[in-house]
Write an enzyme that holds these catalytic residues in place. Structure first.
Site, PDB file in Angstrom:
ATOM      1  N   ASN A  92       0.841  -1.204   0.000  1.00  0.00           N
ATOM      2  CA  ASN A  92       0.000   0.000   0.000  1.00  0.00           C
ATOM      3  C   ASN A  92       0.880   1.261   0.000  1.00  0.00           C
ATOM      4  O   ASN A  92       1.450   1.637   1.030  1.00  0.00           O
ATOM      5  CB  ASN A  92      -0.887  -0.054   1.256  1.00  0.00           C
ATOM      6  CG  ASN A  92      -1.902   1.066   1.305  1.00  0.00           C
ATOM      7  OD1 ASN A  92      -1.649   2.157   0.817  1.00  0.00           O
ATOM      8  ND2 ASN A  92      -3.038   0.783   1.910  1.00  0.00           N
ATOM      9  N   GLY A 126       0.071   4.300  -0.142  1.00  0.00           N
ATOM     10  CA  GLY A 126      -0.469   5.348   0.740  1.00  0.00           C
ATOM     11  C   GLY A 126       0.127   5.254   2.141  1.00  0.00           C
ATOM     12  O   GLY A 126       0.479   6.262   2.764  1.00  0.00           O
ATOM     13  N   LYS A 127       0.277   4.036   2.619  1.00  0.00           N
ATOM     14  CA  LYS A 127       0.888   3.832   3.937  1.00  0.00           C
ATOM     15  C   LYS A 127       2.343   4.306   3.924  1.00  0.00           C
ATOM     16  O   LYS A 127       2.822   4.899   4.888  1.00  0.00           O
ATOM     17  CB  LYS A 127       0.887   2.339   4.294  1.00  0.00           C
ATOM     18  CG  LYS A 127      -0.429   1.767   4.737  1.00  0.00           C
ATOM     19  CD  LYS A 127      -0.169   0.321   5.172  1.00  0.00           C
ATOM     20  CE  LYS A 127      -1.385  -0.349   5.718  1.00  0.00           C
ATOM     21  NZ  LYS A 127      -1.074  -1.712   6.212  1.00  0.00           N
ATOM     22  N   ASP A 172      -0.299  -3.446  10.412  1.00  0.00           N
ATOM     23  CA  ASP A 172      -1.619  -3.990  10.114  1.00  0.00           C
ATOM     24  C   ASP A 172      -2.643  -3.016  10.667  1.00  0.00           C
ATOM     25  O   ASP A 172      -2.550  -2.578  11.810  1.00  0.00           O
ATOM     26  CB  ASP A 172      -1.788  -5.376  10.741  1.00  0.00           C
ATOM     27  CG  ASP A 172      -2.762  -6.184   9.921  1.00  0.00           C
ATOM     28  OD1 ASP A 172      -2.509  -6.368   8.722  1.00  0.00           O
ATOM     29  OD2 ASP A 172      -3.815  -6.586  10.455  1.00  0.00           O
ATOM     30  N   PHE A 181      -6.362   7.234   0.782  1.00  0.00           N
ATOM     31  CA  PHE A 181      -6.550   5.892   0.205  1.00  0.00           C
ATOM     32  C   PHE A 181      -7.554   5.142   1.066  1.00  0.00           C
ATOM     33  O   PHE A 181      -8.037   5.660   2.084  1.00  0.00           O
ATOM     34  CB  PHE A 181      -5.200   5.161   0.158  1.00  0.00           C
ATOM     35  CG  PHE A 181      -4.597   4.897   1.514  1.00  0.00           C
ATOM     36  CD1 PHE A 181      -4.839   3.706   2.187  1.00  0.00           C
ATOM     37  CD2 PHE A 181      -3.796   5.850   2.143  1.00  0.00           C
ATOM     38  CE1 PHE A 181      -4.293   3.472   3.439  1.00  0.00           C
ATOM     39  CE2 PHE A 181      -3.245   5.617   3.399  1.00  0.00           C
ATOM     40  CZ  PHE A 181      -3.500   4.422   4.042  1.00  0.00           C
ATOM     41  N   GLY A 182      -7.844   3.919   0.674  1.00  0.00           N
ATOM     42  CA  GLY A 182      -8.688   3.044   1.479  1.00  0.00           C
ATOM     43  C   GLY A 182     -10.019   3.681   1.876  1.00  0.00           C
ATOM     44  O   GLY A 182     -10.786   4.144   1.020  1.00  0.00           O
ATOM     45  N   LYS A 241      -4.094  15.014   8.138  1.00  0.00           N
ATOM     46  CA  LYS A 241      -4.416  13.642   8.557  1.00  0.00           C
ATOM     47  C   LYS A 241      -3.407  13.153   9.603  1.00  0.00           C
ATOM     48  O   LYS A 241      -3.770  12.475  10.563  1.00  0.00           O
ATOM     49  CB  LYS A 241      -4.433  12.697   7.338  1.00  0.00           C
ATOM     50  CG  LYS A 241      -4.731  11.260   7.718  1.00  0.00           C
ATOM     51  CD  LYS A 241      -4.791  10.305   6.547  1.00  0.00           C
ATOM     52  CE  LYS A 241      -4.938   8.867   7.043  1.00  0.00           C
ATOM     53  NZ  LYS A 241      -4.879   7.870   5.964  1.00  0.00           N
ATOM     54  N   ARG A 290      -2.093   5.794  12.307  1.00  0.00           N
ATOM     55  CA  ARG A 290      -0.732   5.476  11.838  1.00  0.00           C
ATOM     56  C   ARG A 290       0.301   6.330  12.567  1.00  0.00           C
ATOM     57  O   ARG A 290       1.295   5.822  13.076  1.00  0.00           O
ATOM     58  CB  ARG A 290      -0.661   5.716  10.319  1.00  0.00           C
ATOM     59  CG  ARG A 290       0.659   5.409   9.665  1.00  0.00           C
ATOM     60  CD  ARG A 290       0.494   5.126   8.202  1.00  0.00           C
ATOM     61  NE  ARG A 290      -0.418   4.012   8.018  1.00  0.00           N
ATOM     62  CZ  ARG A 290      -1.689   4.129   7.618  1.00  0.00           C
ATOM     63  NH1 ARG A 290      -2.190   5.302   7.303  1.00  0.00           N
ATOM     64  NH2 ARG A 290      -2.464   3.072   7.531  1.00  0.00           N
TER      65      ARG A 290
HETATM   66  P1  ITT Z   1      -0.510  -4.129   3.503  1.00  0.00           P
HETATM   67  O1  ITT Z   1      -1.169  -5.231   4.317  1.00  0.00           O
HETATM   68  O2  ITT Z   1       0.183  -4.634   2.272  1.00  0.00           O
HETATM   69  O3  ITT Z   1       0.360  -3.246   4.339  1.00  0.00           O
HETATM   70  P2  ITT Z   1      -3.255  -3.179   3.118  1.00  0.00           P
HETATM   71  O4  ITT Z   1      -3.796  -2.031   2.345  1.00  0.00           O
HETATM   72  O5  ITT Z   1      -3.823  -4.536   2.829  1.00  0.00           O
HETATM   73  O6  ITT Z   1      -1.667  -3.148   2.930  1.00  0.00           O
HETATM   74  P3  ITT Z   1      -4.174  -3.327   5.902  1.00  0.00           P
HETATM   75  O7  ITT Z   1      -4.577  -4.755   5.789  1.00  0.00           O
HETATM   76  O8  ITT Z   1      -3.368  -2.927   7.080  1.00  0.00           O
HETATM   77  O9  ITT Z   1      -3.350  -2.833   4.627  1.00  0.00           O
HETATM   78  O10 ITT Z   1      -5.414  -2.348   5.837  1.00  0.00           O
HETATM   79  C1  ITT Z   1      -6.739  -2.805   5.888  1.00  0.00           C
HETATM   80  C2  ITT Z   1      -7.625  -1.896   5.087  1.00  0.00           C
HETATM   81  O11 ITT Z   1      -7.791  -0.669   5.822  1.00  0.00           O
HETATM   82  C3  ITT Z   1      -7.117  -1.532   3.698  1.00  0.00           C
HETATM   83  O12 ITT Z   1      -8.200  -1.534   2.796  1.00  0.00           O
HETATM   84  C4  ITT Z   1      -6.575  -0.129   3.880  1.00  0.00           C
HETATM   85  O13 ITT Z   1      -6.697   0.604   2.685  1.00  0.00           O
HETATM   86  C5  ITT Z   1      -7.483   0.418   4.989  1.00  0.00           C
HETATM   87  N1  ITT Z   1      -6.758   1.429   5.750  1.00  0.00           N
HETATM   88  C6  ITT Z   1      -5.720   1.244   6.594  1.00  0.00           C
HETATM   89  N2  ITT Z   1      -5.256   2.424   7.036  1.00  0.00           N
HETATM   90  C7  ITT Z   1      -6.023   3.377   6.447  1.00  0.00           C
HETATM   91  C8  ITT Z   1      -6.021   4.775   6.464  1.00  0.00           C
HETATM   92  O14 ITT Z   1      -5.112   5.472   7.139  1.00  0.00           O
HETATM   93  N3  ITT Z   1      -6.932   5.420   5.749  1.00  0.00           N
HETATM   94  C9  ITT Z   1      -7.839   4.745   5.016  1.00  0.00           C
HETATM   95  N4  ITT Z   1      -7.897   3.420   4.919  1.00  0.00           N
HETATM   96  C10 ITT Z   1      -6.989   2.726   5.629  1.00  0.00           C
END
Ligand code: ITT
Length: 221
Positions: free
Chosen positions: A11, A13-14, A76, A160-161, A201, A207
Site C-alpha cells: 500500500n 499510501g501507507k 496492520d 486511500f482506502g 491527517k 498510523r
Molecule cells: P498491507 O497489508 O500490504 O500493508 P493493506 O492495504 O492490505 O496493505 P491493511 O490490511 O493494514 O493494509 O489495511 C486494511 C484496510 O484498511 C485496507 O483496505 C486499507 O486501505 C485500509 N486502511 C488502513 N489504514 C487506512 C487509512 O489510514 N486510511 C484509510 N484506509 C486505511
C-alpha cells in the site's frame, strides 16, 4: 541520509504517510515489495497477531548482508465500526476490495438524523493500527487508534482506502481525540480524511499514533 527502514507493504499510501512522519526524525523509508504469495496472513481476530506473524515471515525478505543496519517495518490496520460490532475490522482489506466505501455507506444508510452530534455518535467508528519494527533482532510494537465516524457520502480527493468516508473526531490542545460532537482546537470540520491534506491527517491518524508509540520505545529516541 539517516537509517533505512524497509516498510513491507503493498500500500503506497501507507508508505507516503510513514515517510511524512519518519523523514523529519531522520529515517529513510523505502517500500519493500515481495511476491504476492510470499507472506501468508493468518486468520485471526487480532490485528496484533496478524502483524507479529507478518514480521516473522518478512525477515527473510530483507535485502541482506551489507545492509544489516537496516530496519524492517510492517503495519496492520483496520476500520472498526461500532454499529456493525467492529466489522470490517480484520477483514478491512477484503471488504474494501469487494464492497468498498460505497458498500459501507449502504450498510449504514439506516443510521441517519439531522442532528450532527447524534449522527457522529450513531455512526461512530475507529481506525486502529499496529506497527511492528524489527531492528537487528529486537522487535518493537506500537499501537495507535483514531476515533471518528462514517460520513453519509463519499468525498473524493486525497488519501486511500476508507479515507473518503472516515471523519475523525476533533482534537484538544494536547492533540488527544475528543468525543462525538465535542469541538476541539484541531478539526477537519466534518470532512473525511479524503478531503484534507496528508499533513492534517497526520495530526489525527492511527498510523501517526502507532509510529509515535513505537519510536518512543527505541533506545536512541
Ligand atoms: P498491507 O497489508 O500490504 O500493508 P493493506 O492495504 O492490505 O496493505 P491493511 O490490511 O493494514 O493494509 O489495511 C486494511 C484496510 O484498511 C485496507 O483496505 C486499507 O486501505 C485500509 N486502511 C488502513 N489504514 C487506512 C487509512 O489510514 N486510511 C484509510 N484506509 C486505511
Amino acid at each position: 541520509m539517516g537509517r533505512k527502514i524497509w516498510f513491507l507493504t503493498g500500500n503506497i499510501g501507507k508508505v507516503e504517510e510513514a515517510r511524512e512522519h519518519l523523514t523529519p526524525l531522520g529515517y529513510e523509508v523505502s517500500q519493500l515489495i515481495v511476491p504476492k504469495d510470499a507472506i501468508i496472513e493468518p486468520q485471526s481476530d487480532s490485528i496484533t497477531d496478524v502483524a507479529m506473524a507478518k514480521i516473522e515471515q518478512a525477515k527473510s525478505h530483507l535485502p541482506s548482508g551489507d545492509n544489516s543496519k537496516d530496519m524492517l517495518m510492517i503495519e496492520d490496520a483496520g476500520l472498526f465500526i461500532d454499529s456493525l460490532s467492529g466489522f470490517p475490522g480484520v477483514y478491512s482489506s477484503y471488504v474494501h476490495q469487494t464492497i468498498g466505501c460505497e458498500g459501507i455507506i449502504k450498510l449504514l444508510s439506516h443510521l441517519t438524523t439531522e442532528d450532527s452530534v447524534r449522527l457522529a455518535s450513531l455512526r461512530s467508528a475507529e481506525f486502529r493500527a499496529v506497527t511492528v519494527l524489527w531492528d537487528d533482532g529486537e522487535v518493537y510494537v506500537g499501537n495507535g487508534k483514531c476515533p471518528g465516524y462514517i460520513s453519509t457520502s463519499i468525498v473524493e480527493g486525497n488519501g486511500f482506502g476508507y479515507d473518503p468516508i472516515f471523519v475523525p473526531y476533533d482534537l484538544d490542545s494536547a492533540g488527544d481525540s475528543l468525543s462525538a460532537g465535542e469541538y476541539g482546537e484541531v478539526s477537519t470540520h466534518g470532512s473525511p480524511f479524503g478531503g484534507v491534506e496528508i499533513t492534517t491527517k497526520k495530526k489525527f491518524s492511527h498510523r501517526s499514533r502507532a509510529l509515535n508509540d513505537l519510536f518512543n520505545q527505541l533506545p536512541s529516541a
